[in-house]
Motif scaffolding. Structure first.
Motif, short mmCIF file in Angstrom:
data_model
loop_
_atom_site.label_atom_id
_atom_site.label_comp_id
_atom_site.label_asym_id
_atom_site.label_seq_id
_atom_site.Cartn_x
_atom_site.Cartn_y
_atom_site.Cartn_z
N LEU A 150 -0.04 3.04 2.13
CA LEU A 150 0.44 3.84 1.01
C LEU A 150 0.59 5.30 1.43
O LEU A 150 1.60 5.95 1.14
N TRP A 159 4.04 7.33 1.57
CA TRP A 159 4.12 8.57 0.79
C TRP A 159 4.62 9.72 1.65
O TRP A 159 5.56 10.45 1.29
N VAL A 164 6.14 -0.61 -0.19
CA VAL A 164 5.94 0.54 -1.08
C VAL A 164 7.07 1.57 -0.93
O VAL A 164 7.52 2.16 -1.91
N GLN A 165 7.54 1.74 0.30
CA GLN A 165 8.53 2.79 0.61
C GLN A 165 9.77 2.78 -0.30
O GLN A 165 10.09 3.81 -0.90
N VAL A 168 10.21 1.53 -3.25
CA VAL A 168 9.85 1.80 -4.66
C VAL A 168 9.60 3.30 -4.84
O VAL A 168 10.01 3.89 -5.83
N LEU A 169 8.90 3.90 -3.88
CA LEU A 169 8.64 5.34 -3.95
C LEU A 169 9.95 6.12 -3.94
O LEU A 169 10.10 7.12 -4.62
N LEU A 202 11.67 6.04 -7.29
CA LEU A 202 10.89 6.59 -8.40
C LEU A 202 11.57 7.83 -8.98
O LEU A 202 11.98 8.72 -8.25
N ILE A 230 2.43 7.71 -11.03
CA ILE A 230 2.97 7.15 -9.79
C ILE A 230 2.30 5.83 -9.44
O ILE A 230 2.98 4.83 -9.16
N ILE A 253 4.07 2.06 -8.60
CA ILE A 253 4.13 1.41 -7.30
C ILE A 253 3.09 0.30 -7.18
O ILE A 253 3.05 -0.42 -6.17
N ALA A 297 4.24 -3.27 -6.04
CA ALA A 297 4.66 -3.28 -4.64
C ALA A 297 3.45 -3.17 -3.71
O ALA A 297 3.38 -3.84 -2.67
N LEU A 298 2.49 -2.37 -4.10
CA LEU A 298 1.29 -2.18 -3.29
C LEU A 298 0.50 -3.49 -3.18
O LEU A 298 0.08 -3.90 -2.09
N GLN A 346 10.18 -2.95 -11.71
CA GLN A 346 11.10 -1.94 -11.18
C GLN A 346 12.36 -1.83 -12.03
O GLN A 346 12.91 -0.75 -12.20
#
Lengths: 278, 298
Positions: free
Chosen positions: A81, A85, A161-162, A164-165, A168, A191, A195, A198-199, A276
């Motif tokens: 994560l 990030w 995760v990437q 989805v971030l 966002l 946040i 996520i 996905a996490l 999502q």
């Protein structure tokens, strides 16, 4: 076979042959060979199966395999994560190369990863030497297994995760900030929930991969029965002793776990997709 | 199980202060992330080349020019040369059926195609031993006819096909589903036959996704260890692939030779990552070119 379940007539050719070949190839390469394991175990009966998979050595290997896999997936959830990030939110020198290199554990053959990790985490290795004076041995102990499993599971959390971030919406964070939330509160309440699915999916993928991993682990593990012997290695050991029935019984117990994980991951991904889109 | 990895290389946007962290926090987070990646990714990668070249180029080349090493390289190339095209044909065929047509059980079929990803490589090897091994289903038939599959090249190829089975299919299915079949249907109405439609309409649309799948499939085919280890029998010069050769040398304490061989595979991994980034950059560019400029999409 009918191609007409969609109401509109499909004018494209090749449905029968492409689906036919797909099913034939799938059956010959995957389904029939996998069923061989279940058929072989069926012949043992429940008592025979249970006698094999409940011996102390096998149970010790389950505890080790699932325990280290859980820990490695947890480490990957936290640091994956963080890496995702940093790669999405911050700009720094070398970001794109580092982004590309995150996939290294997918591309690097497991045996190469195994001997490289062993060399650097051994008592006289580049990293191992700093732990040796404190009596911490990494290579040839369960700690080494944890290192190898963390390595091979690393890309899963980052890559789930990437995206989805990236998608966002910044407006949500701005709204939270204008309502008086500090960054930490925004992260926890805005946040993280976004996520979250996905996490969890990335965690499950890393865990599933770690449970079956063999190549990178056997070099660094030490492979002492009851202490640092993972379940896939135990299958190989039984095979080398020509105990095909024993090896297959352990394999089937692992397959059941893998298929359950696959089912859970599919449900998780459906959940993540819904979240999502919502 | 999904390992689909789409990377959108959007540069980190310059954000107002309400949506980013103070400078110190940013530096700290970047520092921790880089330290973690260094410990687990970069140091092992550097170590492979360092250990391989520790005693200079002489022993390095000697380790690679050894007959056993050459035959391992050959076997690895042969295995990939059979496994990758077969899985390519399968991937295209599966994606055509799944993306262009509606039928019952489609989602279940996609799950079945993903199955090999969730099976431990060791078990992938084991199941072929159960079928073709001396005590397996066809064991006595094969030995009567003097056909060797297990502890021979065919077993290695089969195990490799199994572990690389989903790569091309799972790259193409979402791509072709997203593209729909309007263009193909138009070609059909204009009188094109199946092959013409595929070569002239579908293939140009999917070529980058196809290449992407093939690159990943090939990397795994050449680097597979666990599954191949079970079925190979480790006969030097005959059934040793490169990863197995690394293991044998390592277990004989021939560390320099082991790392020299490993460095070849590490180079393959780096080339794979390079090509992968190139394809991602290429598809990204294509998407941006095709969209109107005022409406760019990540």
């Amino acid at each position: 076979m009918s191609t007409l379940s969609s109401g509109r007539r499909n004018v494209l050719p090749g449905f029968n042959i492409s689906l036919g070949f797909t099913l034939l190839y799938l059956g010959l390469i995957v389904l029939i060979p996998l069923s061989a394991a279940f058929i072989k175990t069926w012949g043992m009966g429940w008592e025979g199966f249970w006698a094999v998979v409940s011996t102390p050595r096998v149970v010790a290997s389950y505890k080790l395999t699932f325990g280290t896999s859980l820990m490695a997936a947890s480490i990957n959830a936290v640091f994956g994560l963080l890496v995702a990030w940093v790669l999405v939110r911050y700009d720094f020198w070398g970001r794109r190369i580092i982004d590309a290199l995150v996939d290294l554990p997918f591309a690097l053959p497991t045996a190469v990863a195994g001997i490289a990790l062993t060399a650097i985490y051994a008592g006289n290795g580049w990293i191992g030497q700093f732990f040796e004076p404190y009596g911490i041995k990494i290579a040839f102990t369960p700690l080494g297994i944890l290192v190898a499993l963390t390595f091979i599971g690393l890309p899963f959390v980052v890559r789930t995760v990437q995206p989805v971030l990236e998608d966002l919406e910044k407006e949500l964070e701005e709204a939270a900030a204008s309502l008086g939330a500090n960054r930490l509160q925004t992260f926890r309440h805005v946040i993280l929930p976004a996520i979250g699915p996905a996490l969890v999916t990335g965690f499950a993928l890393a865990f599933a991969r770690a449970v079956g991993e063999y190549g990178s682990v056997i070099f660094i593990a030490g492979n002492v029965p009851m202490v640092s012997e993972i379940t896939p290695l135990l299958i190989i050991t039984k095979l080398e002793q020509y105990d095909y029935v024993g090896a297959t019984a352990i394999a089937v117990s692992m397959l059941v776990v893998s298929f359950t994980l696959l089912l859970i991951i599919n449900l998780l991904q459906g959940w993540a997709k819904k979240r999502q889109e919502a | 199980m999904s390992t689909t990895l789409s990377i959108h290389n959007t540069p980190a946007a310059k954000a107002p202060s309400s949506t980013t962290e103070p400078w110190l926090v940013r530096a700290l987070l970047i520092g921790i992330a880089l330290a973690f990646l260094t410990l687990f990714l970069f140091v092992p990668l550097v170590a492979v080349f360092f250990e391989a070249l520790k005693k200079g180029f002489g022993p390095y080349w000697a380790a690679l020019a050894e007959p056993d090493a050459i035959s391992a390289i050959k076997l690895t190339l042969i295995t990939a040369a059979i496994a990758v095209p077969l899985n390519l044909v399968f991937g295209v065929s599966a994606a055509w059926a799944i993306a262009k047509f509606q039928f019952r059980g489609k989602q279940f079929l996609i799950t079945l195609i993903d199955l090999p990803f969730s099976v431990s490589p060791v078990i992938a090897g084991l199941i072929y031993v159960l079928i073709f091994g001396a005590q397996g289903w066809f064991g006595s038939y094969l030995s009567d006819n003097d056909i060797k599959i297990i502890f021979a090249v065919p077993g290695i190829v089969l195990a490799t096909i199994f572990v690389t089975f989903p790569f091309v299919a799972r790259e193409l299915i979402p791509l072709m589903e997203a593209q729909g079949s309007d263009e193909e249907e138009a070609a059909r109405v204009l009188g094109a036959n199946g092959f013409q439609i595929f070569w002239k309409v579908t293939l140009p649309n999917i070529k980058w996704g196809l290449l992407y799948g093939v690159i990943l499939c090939n990397a795994r085919a050449m680097g597979e260890f666990g599954a191949v280890s079970v079925v190979s029998g480790h006969i030097r010069g005959l059934t040793n692939t490169l990863p197995l050769h690394v293991e044998i040398l390592y277990n004989e304490y021939a560390f320099t030779a082991a790392f020299a061989t490993a460095s070849l595979l590490a180079l393959l991994a780096l080339v794979t990552l390079g090509l992968k980034s190139l394809v991602e950059w290429r598809t990204h560019k294509r998407i941006n070119e095709e969209l109107p400029p005022e409406n760019p999409q990540p």
